[in-house]
Design a protein around this motif. Structure first.
Motif, PDB file in Angstrom:
ATOM      1  N   ASN A 139       5.860   2.174  -8.565  1.00  0.00           N
ATOM      2  CA  ASN A 139       6.831   1.323  -7.892  1.00  0.00           C
ATOM      3  C   ASN A 139       6.748  -0.093  -8.452  1.00  0.00           C
ATOM      4  OD1 ASN A 139       7.680  -0.607  -5.546  1.00  0.00           O
ATOM      5  ND2 ASN A 139       8.504   1.390  -4.995  1.00  0.00           N
ATOM      6  N   THR A 172      -0.049   2.408  -1.293  1.00  0.00           N
ATOM      7  CA  THR A 172      -0.813   1.504  -0.432  1.00  0.00           C
ATOM      8  C   THR A 172      -2.163   2.139  -0.102  1.00  0.00           C
ATOM      9  OG1 THR A 172       0.172   2.424   1.583  1.00  0.00           O
ATOM     10  CG2 THR A 172       1.273   0.533   0.560  1.00  0.00           C
ATOM     11  N   SER A 193       7.550   5.687  -4.107  1.00  0.00           N
ATOM     12  CA  SER A 193       7.314   4.671  -3.083  1.00  0.00           C
ATOM     13  C   SER A 193       6.050   3.886  -3.415  1.00  0.00           C
ATOM     14  CB  SER A 193       7.183   5.323  -1.705  1.00  0.00           C
ATOM     15  OG  SER A 193       6.124   6.267  -1.704  1.00  0.00           O
ATOM     16  N   GLY A 209       1.946   6.791  -0.035  1.00  0.00           N
ATOM     17  CA  GLY A 209       2.920   6.451  -1.073  1.00  0.00           C
ATOM     18  C   GLY A 209       2.468   6.934  -2.433  1.00  0.00           C
TER      19      GLY A 209
END
Length: 202
Positions: free
Chosen positions: A38, A105, A102, A129
């Motif tokens: 991402n 994290t 995504s 993610g």
């Protein structure tokens, strides 16, 4: 169209009428690879050679800067319009979208060391993610599939790496109790065989 032929003496003759038809439309397709992380710029677009027209062909992502290579690299996620043209100026466009996973994290939780100086504290890392499966490390060198580490007290940087190699870091501190110490003050018995000696332990 009708063409008339005339010689140097003014004699002329018309030829039979003929029709010039438009050539086939110039079109193509494009394939892509999505960005690995991402916010990253690792996407690519590859344009197939147009099905009509004459080589050489040129390609552009903005209609201004052209290149002979049909491959575009280093692209972030987004919607793109690929422009293409052939030798004689025929041109066209094709639309394509580069996606991205995504955001990767991480979080980490700790359990303190039981006794000062021991190595039984724990770090438990969690990821969300990115693209599973994940790997975990506390030194950036040794990676493991388990998200739990048994460690002594200290400051650590937990790193989580997803399938595409994207990394998220999380600082964490493992604590320990103060060292357990003891001292004593002794009072001797007042006489041999006496029972009034004392030991005071702190």
């Amino acid at each position: 169209h009708t063409v008339t032929v005339q010689d140097a003496f003014g004699c002329f003759t018309p030829l039979l009428p003929f029709t010039i038809t438009a050539g086939p439309p110039i079109s193509t397709t494009a394939t892509k690879t999505d960005a690995l992380c991402n916010g990253g710029s690792t996407g690519t677009i590859t344009v197939a050679q147009p099905a009509a027209g004459n080589a050489p062909y040129e390609y552009s992502l903005d209609g201004v800067t052209w290149q002979t290579s049909n491959v575009f690299t280093g692209l972030p996620a987004g919607n793109y319009t690929v422009f293409f043209r052939e030798r004689d100026g025929c041109n066209g466009t094709v639309n394509i979208t580069i996606a991205e996973p995504s955001v990767l994290t991480s979080t980490a939780a700790t359990v303190p060391v039981v006794c000062n100086g021991q190595s039984n504290g724990t770090i438990t890392a969690s990821a969300a993610g990115g693209v599973a499966p994940y790997e975990y490390s506390i030194d950036g060198l040794i990676w493991q599939g388990s998200n739990i580490f048994n460690v002594p007290a200290g400051v650590y940087t937990v790193q989580i790496r997803d399938f595409n190699g994207c990394i998220s870091t999380q600082p964490i501190t493992v604590t320990q109790p103060a060292a357990l110490t003891a001292s004593s003050v002794n009072t001797n018995a007042t006489c041999n065989g006496g029972l009034d000696g004392k030991i005071l332990i702190t």
